[in-house]
Design an enzyme around this catalytic site. Structure first.
Site, PDB file in Angstrom:
ATOM      1  N   SER A   1       0.824  -1.211   0.000  1.00 55.54           N
ATOM      2  CA  SER A   1       0.000   0.000   0.000  1.00 55.54           C
ATOM      3  C   SER A   1       0.854   1.257   0.000  1.00 55.54           C
ATOM      4  O   SER A   1       0.353   2.341  -0.280  1.00 55.54           O
ATOM      5  CB  SER A   1      -0.917   0.011   1.233  1.00 55.54           C
ATOM      6  OG  SER A   1      -0.152  -0.042   2.417  1.00 55.54           O
TER       7      SER A   1
ATOM      8  N   CYS B   1       2.314  -6.801   2.001  1.00 56.12           N
ATOM      9  CA  CYS B   1       1.478  -5.918   2.817  1.00 56.12           C
ATOM     10  C   CYS B   1       0.571  -6.814   3.644  1.00 56.12           C
ATOM     11  O   CYS B   1      -0.180  -7.623   3.088  1.00 56.12           O
ATOM     12  CB  CYS B   1       0.640  -5.004   1.919  1.00 56.12           C
ATOM     13  SG  CYS B   1      -0.596  -4.001   2.774  1.00 56.12           S
TER      14      CYS B   1
END
Length: 275
Positions: free
Chosen positions: A10, A72
């Site tokens: 992200s 992530c």
């Protein structure tokens, strides 16, 4: 046609995992994509994280990546399974997407002597219960206690992680996790940003507690995966190229990325990712 391995996050945190992967497997081409224009993911809904993650993964497929690593934890917790079971089967049956939670869960039990592991993560990762669920599959005897650390990522993203003010929030979340749990002997940093705080984390930990980052674990798991799947390894280019892309500002990405990746990089901005 061969293509690079895609590394997705992200924002910047996945660069800590990418660094470990490159150190272990330098021969491959890699494409890193940070969705900085829409970060952070930690407090977003399952639906939003899934939408954002799949848009980015699809873009990486379109750039020729046959294999994408979700570096992530939030994306791995909220989007990976749906992407694997729905999008890949329907649209990209020959491509693969892997995450960071399963390989970590497969090994974390080997680090603890007391059988009690603490997990530090974003609100999204903690609320998903992904780590207790996955760890129980491999080490049912291991107890897992979790602590969300919602201010750590903003501190890191704003280059405040070395400041004296960051110490307060590092100690605050560690105290909350460890209160009443004296048998925790292993702390998992279940967010790829958190290695940048490791020196402060260790400063406020009692003696005898080890701190585990995910980079080396994920890199080792990727190597094993490619050894088990030579058909995928054959589709990955081996020119040692490194490309970096962001949905945010390229100059800002370059400025921050070196702290995570360990060296200066050149990034390109990609448009079309709507909030």
């Amino acid at each position: 046609m061969k293509g690079p391995i895609g590394i997705f996050d992200s924002g910047y945190g996945g660069l800590t995992v990418f660094k470990s992967i490159v150190e272990r497997l330098p021969q491959y081409d890699y494409l890193y994509f940070g969705d900085n224009g829409r970060a952070p993911y930690g407090d977003r809904s399952f639906e939003t994280v899934y939408q954002y993650t799949w848009e980015c993964v699809r873009w990486m497929f379109e750039q020729g990546c046959p294999l994408v690593i979700l570096a992530c934890n939030t994306a791995s917790a909220k989007a990976l399974r749906s992407i694997q079971q729905k999008e890949l089967l329907q649209n990209y049956p020959d491509n693969r997407v892997l995450g960071v939670i399963r390989p970590t869960a497969e090994t974390i039990g080997a680090f603890t002597q007391t059988g009690h592991v603490g997990v530090l993560g974003t609100r999204g990762t903690v609320r998903s219960e992904s780590y207790p669920i996955e760890i129980a599959k491999f080490f049912p005897e291991v107890s897992v206690s979790q602590q969300s650390c919602p201010l750590w990522v903003p501190l890191i993203e704003n280059n405040e992680h070395e400041s004296a003010g960051a110490d307060y929030f590092v100690k605050k979340y560690l105290d909350e996790l460890l209160s009443g749990r004296p048998d925790i002997d292993t702390l998992l940093l279940a967010c790829t940003h958190y290695p940048l705080l490791v020196s402060k984390i260790r400063r406020y930990l009692p003696a005898g507690i080890s701190v585990i980052s995910q980079g080396a674990i994920v890199a080792s798991s990727l190597e094993e995966y490619l050894n088990r799947h030579p058909e995928m390894a054959a589709r990955v280019a081996t020119g040692e190229r490194r490309e970096f892309f962001t949905s945010g500002d390229a100059a800002s990405f370059e400025e921050h990325a070196s702290a995570f990746f360990g060296s200066a990089i050149e990034a390109r901005a990609v448009g079309g990712f709507q909030k």
